[in-house]
Design a protein around this motif. Structure first.
Motif, PDB file in Angstrom:
ATOM      1  N   GLY A  66       0.793  -1.231   0.000  1.00 44.94           N
ATOM      2  CA  GLY A  66       0.000   0.000   0.000  1.00 44.94           C
ATOM      3  C   GLY A  66       0.823   1.278   0.000  1.00 44.94           C
ATOM      4  N   ALA A  67       2.138   1.136  -0.031  1.00 42.00           N
ATOM      5  CA  ALA A  67       2.987   2.328   0.007  1.00 42.00           C
ATOM      6  C   ALA A  67       2.883   3.114  -1.297  1.00 42.00           C
ATOM      7  CB  ALA A  67       4.444   1.931   0.262  1.00 42.00           C
ATOM      8  N   GLY A  68       2.641   2.368  -2.385  1.00 39.25           N
ATOM      9  CA  GLY A  68       2.537   3.037  -3.685  1.00 39.25           C
ATOM     10  C   GLY A  68       3.549   2.537  -4.702  1.00 39.25           C
ATOM     11  N   LYS A  69       4.058   1.323  -4.500  1.00 40.39           N
ATOM     12  CA  LYS A  69       5.065   0.765  -5.417  1.00 40.39           C
ATOM     13  C   LYS A  69       4.535   0.642  -6.841  1.00 40.39           C
ATOM     14  CE  LYS A  69       5.440  -2.987  -3.046  1.00 40.39           C
ATOM     15  NZ  LYS A  69       4.601  -2.508  -1.942  1.00 40.39           N
ATOM     16  N   THR A  70       3.379   0.019  -6.976  1.00 44.00           N
ATOM     17  CA  THR A  70       2.838  -0.243  -8.310  1.00 44.00           C
ATOM     18  C   THR A  70       2.543   1.073  -9.030  1.00 44.00           C
ATOM     19  OG1 THR A  70       1.889  -2.288  -7.439  1.00 44.00           O
ATOM     20  CG2 THR A  70       1.044  -1.499  -9.559  1.00 44.00           C
ATOM     21  N   THR A  71       1.904   1.972  -8.310  1.00 47.99           N
ATOM     22  CA  THR A  71       1.575   3.278  -8.881  1.00 47.99           C
ATOM     23  C   THR A  71       2.853   4.025  -9.285  1.00 47.99           C
ATOM     24  OG1 THR A  71      -0.254   3.344  -7.313  1.00 47.99           O
ATOM     25  CG2 THR A  71       0.272   5.397  -8.449  1.00 47.99           C
ATOM     26  N   GLN A  86      -3.659  -4.892 -11.748  1.00 50.54           N
ATOM     27  CA  GLN A  86      -3.430  -3.469 -11.441  1.00 50.54           C
ATOM     28  C   GLN A  86      -2.274  -2.930 -12.270  1.00 50.54           C
ATOM     29  OE1 GLN A  86      -2.205  -2.642  -7.414  1.00 50.54           O
ATOM     30  NE2 GLN A  86      -2.198  -0.430  -7.754  1.00 50.54           N
ATOM     31  N   ASP A  94       0.360  14.610  -1.290  1.00 45.31           N
ATOM     32  CA  ASP A  94      -0.792  15.465  -1.596  1.00 45.31           C
ATOM     33  C   ASP A  94      -1.762  15.469  -0.426  1.00 45.31           C
ATOM     34  OD1 ASP A  94      -0.790  12.759  -2.433  1.00 45.31           O
ATOM     35  OD2 ASP A  94      -2.679  13.029  -3.492  1.00 45.31           O
ATOM     36  N   LYS A 146       2.130  10.139  -1.505  1.00 41.75           N
ATOM     37  CA  LYS A 146       0.942  10.691  -0.828  1.00 41.75           C
ATOM     38  C   LYS A 146       1.234  12.006  -0.107  1.00 41.75           C
ATOM     39  CE  LYS A 146      -0.399   5.902  -0.405  1.00 41.75           C
ATOM     40  NZ  LYS A 146      -1.043   4.816   0.300  1.00 41.75           N
ATOM     41  N   ARG A 198      -0.439 -10.426  -3.822  1.00 41.94           N
ATOM     42  CA  ARG A 198      -1.600  -9.572  -3.582  1.00 41.94           C
ATOM     43  C   ARG A 198      -2.640  -9.837  -4.673  1.00 41.94           C
ATOM     44  NH1 ARG A 198      -1.303  -3.034  -2.693  1.00 41.94           N
ATOM     45  NH2 ARG A 198      -3.412  -2.792  -1.872  1.00 41.94           N
ATOM     46  N   SER A 215      -0.034  12.751  -6.416  1.00 42.45           N
ATOM     47  CA  SER A 215      -1.413  12.363  -6.713  1.00 42.45           C
ATOM     48  C   SER A 215      -1.437  10.889  -7.100  1.00 42.45           C
ATOM     49  CB  SER A 215      -1.986  13.211  -7.854  1.00 42.45           C
ATOM     50  OG  SER A 215      -1.717  12.605  -9.109  1.00 42.45           O
ATOM     51  N   GLU A 216      -2.628  10.346  -7.241  1.00 41.08           N
ATOM     52  CA  GLU A 216      -2.760   8.951  -7.652  1.00 41.08           C
ATOM     53  C   GLU A 216      -2.506   8.799  -9.146  1.00 41.08           C
ATOM     54  OE1 GLU A 216      -5.979   6.517  -5.675  1.00 41.08           O
ATOM     55  OE2 GLU A 216      -6.802   8.530  -5.433  1.00 41.08           O
ATOM     56  N   GLY A 237       5.438  11.638  -4.508  1.00 35.60           N
ATOM     57  CA  GLY A 237       4.161  11.375  -5.176  1.00 35.60           C
ATOM     58  C   GLY A 237       3.146  12.414  -4.736  1.00 35.60           C
TER      59      GLY A 237
HETATM   60  P1  GDP Z   1       1.670  -0.887  -3.444  1.00 29.10           P
HETATM   61  O1  GDP Z   1       0.924  -1.850  -2.608  1.00 29.10           O
HETATM   62  O2  GDP Z   1       2.924  -0.443  -2.761  1.00 29.10           O
HETATM   63  O3  GDP Z   1       1.905  -1.360  -4.822  1.00 29.10           O
HETATM   64  O4  GDP Z   1       0.757   0.442  -3.546  1.00 29.10           O
HETATM   65  P2  GDP Z   1      -0.161   0.936  -4.723  1.00 29.10           P
HETATM   66  O5  GDP Z   1       0.640   1.441  -5.857  1.00 29.10           O
HETATM   67  O6  GDP Z   1      -1.171  -0.123  -5.045  1.00 29.10           O
HETATM   68  O7  GDP Z   1      -0.860   2.163  -4.035  1.00 29.10           O
HETATM   69  C1  GDP Z   1      -1.711   2.057  -2.925  1.00 29.10           C
HETATM   70  C2  GDP Z   1      -2.750   3.154  -2.972  1.00 29.10           C
HETATM   71  O8  GDP Z   1      -2.115   4.411  -2.811  1.00 29.10           O
HETATM   72  C3  GDP Z   1      -3.457   3.230  -4.312  1.00 29.10           C
HETATM   73  O9  GDP Z   1      -4.811   3.515  -4.068  1.00 29.10           O
HETATM   74  C4  GDP Z   1      -2.789   4.395  -5.005  1.00 29.10           C
HETATM   75  O10 GDP Z   1      -3.659   5.018  -5.923  1.00 29.10           O
HETATM   76  C5  GDP Z   1      -2.451   5.280  -3.862  1.00 29.10           C
HETATM   77  N1  GDP Z   1      -1.313   6.140  -4.129  1.00 29.10           N
HETATM   78  C6  GDP Z   1      -0.059   5.813  -4.509  1.00 29.10           C
HETATM   79  N2  GDP Z   1       0.726   6.899  -4.617  1.00 29.10           N
HETATM   80  C7  GDP Z   1      -0.041   7.967  -4.292  1.00 29.10           C
HETATM   81  C8  GDP Z   1       0.198   9.374  -4.181  1.00 29.10           C
HETATM   82  O11 GDP Z   1       1.298   9.908  -4.402  1.00 29.10           O
HETATM   83  N3  GDP Z   1      -0.847  10.149  -3.799  1.00 29.10           N
HETATM   84  C9  GDP Z   1      -2.066   9.613  -3.527  1.00 29.10           C
HETATM   85  N4  GDP Z   1      -3.038  10.439  -3.156  1.00 29.10           N
HETATM   86  N5  GDP Z   1      -2.315   8.316  -3.596  1.00 29.10           N
HETATM   87  C10 GDP Z   1      -1.327   7.481  -3.976  1.00 29.10           C
END
Ligand code: GDP
Ligand code: MG
Length: 439
Positions: free
Chosen positions: A106-111, A143, A247, A245, A137, A272-273, A270
């Motif tokens: 949930g940290a945002g790796k994939t995004t 995703q 933002d 995050k 996951r 935004s999403e 980061g």
């Molecule tokens: P992973 O589990 O590390 O791969 O995390 P994800 O890429 O799936 O991101 C988890 C959630 O955080 C998703 O809902 C993303 O849209 C959100 N997210 C990731 N980066 C950001 C960011 O910079 N800003 C915001 N607002 N949301 C983010």
């Protein structure tokens, strides 16, 4: 204190003198701001001590605006602590560049993997490929494929029945065969750091030999981010950090903690999403954000107002016992010099605005310099007790300051009238005639 004098004194802000205890008050505010911004307390302690040392340096204490000087030091040191300048992503001399994304779930790796692919294609003209290395996951692969479609970047996947080590091995071959010059590996995360995951990540590191191991950290997790960063760095020797995050409404103190604990640069944030929501990390901007610059500034200004009050009392006392000297006059001028309209100078001097003719007087910056030059050419004794200044002394002072004898005379006359005024002011204490109201 009379209202008018009070008003006059209120205008003599941005003082010249700050004591050690004033700096302590200011540093307490800085400390609170950092803790509120979720900076690790050990980091805060070390940082505050460092700043205090610099702030107590003589050039700061003697500057005209010590409050602002302290702020400047705090900002500079914070910026330095976060690496000083933006650090760019590492690219291979010989393609492909391999970037491995790591971090908790949930940290945002994939995004961020998608954002980086877009960034590298847009700004470096790269041909990236995303690798689906998270087989645990649910829907993780979907995703990443969605992300890939959004930015039109190919995704390499072998489904969720093949081990990540195998996926990465094949992905590397595939990238070479397809002449894709950038491989971004998305990996699995856990809710907490565990050994199985770390071993898997270590294997992937060995196989892919990445140029960049990008730790992705959620800025909103505050203090926890530090432990996470520390563990990942110990086990994988990360090369960079992306703070996601931002933002949100976090002040982003994690940035400071992560940097000082791992000594690895934060390269991106980061915002935004969305896929274009990746920005280069700038330590100076982050320093501003962490401090909540406005807040801290106003608090420090308040601390300064207290400092002013001390000086004000001293001045008030001097006026009362009529011990206000030319030397005090000189110091006062120093203080008001940078305060704007210089013809206001004499109006700021206690009592001076009531002296006939003075209000008509316009004083330019040059004229203030001249007056100061004259006073500086006097001995201490002369400054304390101008009555000793006879004709030959006047000549000497005029010569020493490069001003005319008339100017020296005029200054002494003005000062005398000012003293007289101050005397009146204090002797008429309580009487209605007192132009300064109730003293
Ligand atoms: P992973 O589990 O590390 O791969 O995390 P994800 O890429 O799936 O991101 C988890 C959630 O955080 C998703 O809902 C993303 O849209 C959100 N997210 C990731 N980066 C950001 C960011 O910079 N800003 C915001 N607002 N949301 C983010
Ligand atoms: Mg993911």
């Amino acid at each position: 204190l009379g209202e008018r004098l009070q008003a006059t004194m209120d205008r003599i802000k941005s003082k010249g003198k700050v004591t050690e205890s004033d700096v302590k008050v200011m540093m307490r505010e800085v400390r609170l701001a950092l803790l509120e911004a979720d900076v690790n307390f050990k980091v805060v302690k070390q940082f505050v001590n460092q700043v205090k040392e610099r702030a107590l340096g003589s050039d700061v204490m003697q500057s005209l605006t010590p409050g602002q000087q302290v702020i400047k030091i705090v900002k500079e040191e914070l910026t330095e602590l976060m690496g000083g300048e933006n650090q760019k992503i590492t690219l291979a001399n010989k393609p492909p560049t391999v970037i491995m994304m790591v971090g908790l779930q949930g940290a945002g790796k994939t995004t961020t993997a998608g954002k980086l692919a877009l960034h590298l294609r847009k700004n470096f003209n790269k041909k990236p490929m995303l690798v689906a290395g998270d087989i645990y996951r649910p829907a993780a692969i979907d995703q990443l494929e969605t992300v890939g479609r959004q930015i039109d970047v190919p995704v390499f996947s072998l489904g969720d029945q093949v081990k990540p080590q195998q996926i990465v091995t094949e992905a590397m071959d595939h990238a070479k065969a397809e002449h894709l010059d950038t491989v971004i590996i998305d990996t699995a995360g856990r809710l907490h750091i565990d050994e199985n995951l770390m071993n898997e990540l270590k294997d992937i590191k060995k196989i892919a030999d990445p140029h960049e191991i990008m730790l992705v950290v959620d800025a909103m997790t505050g203090q926890d981010a530090v432990n996470v960063a520390e563990s990942f760095n110990e086990l994988l020797d990360i090369t960079g950090v992306t703070l996601t995050k931002l933002d949100g409404d976090t002040r982003g103190g994690a940035a400071l903690s992560i940097r000082s604990v791992t000594e690895k640069p934060i390269k991106f944030v980061g915002m935004s999403e969305k896929m274009d929501g990746l920005e280069a990390f700038h330590p100076d901007r982050m320093a501003q954000r962490i401090l909540g610059m406005g807040d801290v500034l106003s608090i420090i200004e308040k601390a300064q107002a207290n400092v002013d009050e001390t000086d004000q009392k001293e001045l008030e006392k001097k006026i009362k016992d009529q011990s206000f000297t030319l030397d005090d006059f000189l110091a006062q001028m120093d203080q008001v010099k940078d305060l704007g309209p210089l013809d206001e100078l004499l109006k700021m001097m206690p009592g001076a605005n009531k002296i006939k003719g003075l209000d008509k007087m316009q004083m330019s910056g040059k004229e203030i310099d001249h007056v100061q030059a004259i006073i500086r050419s006097m001995t201490m004794q002369e400054r304390e007790n101008p009555s000793v200044i006879n004709a030959s002394r006047k000549k000497r002072i005029a010569r020493g300051s490069g001003r005319s004898l008339q100017e020296v005379n005029r200054l002494l006359k003005q000062f005398n009238e000012m003293k007289k005024m101050m005397k009146q002011m204090t002797s008429q204490k309580g009487k209605k005639k007192n132009p300064f109201g109730n003293m």
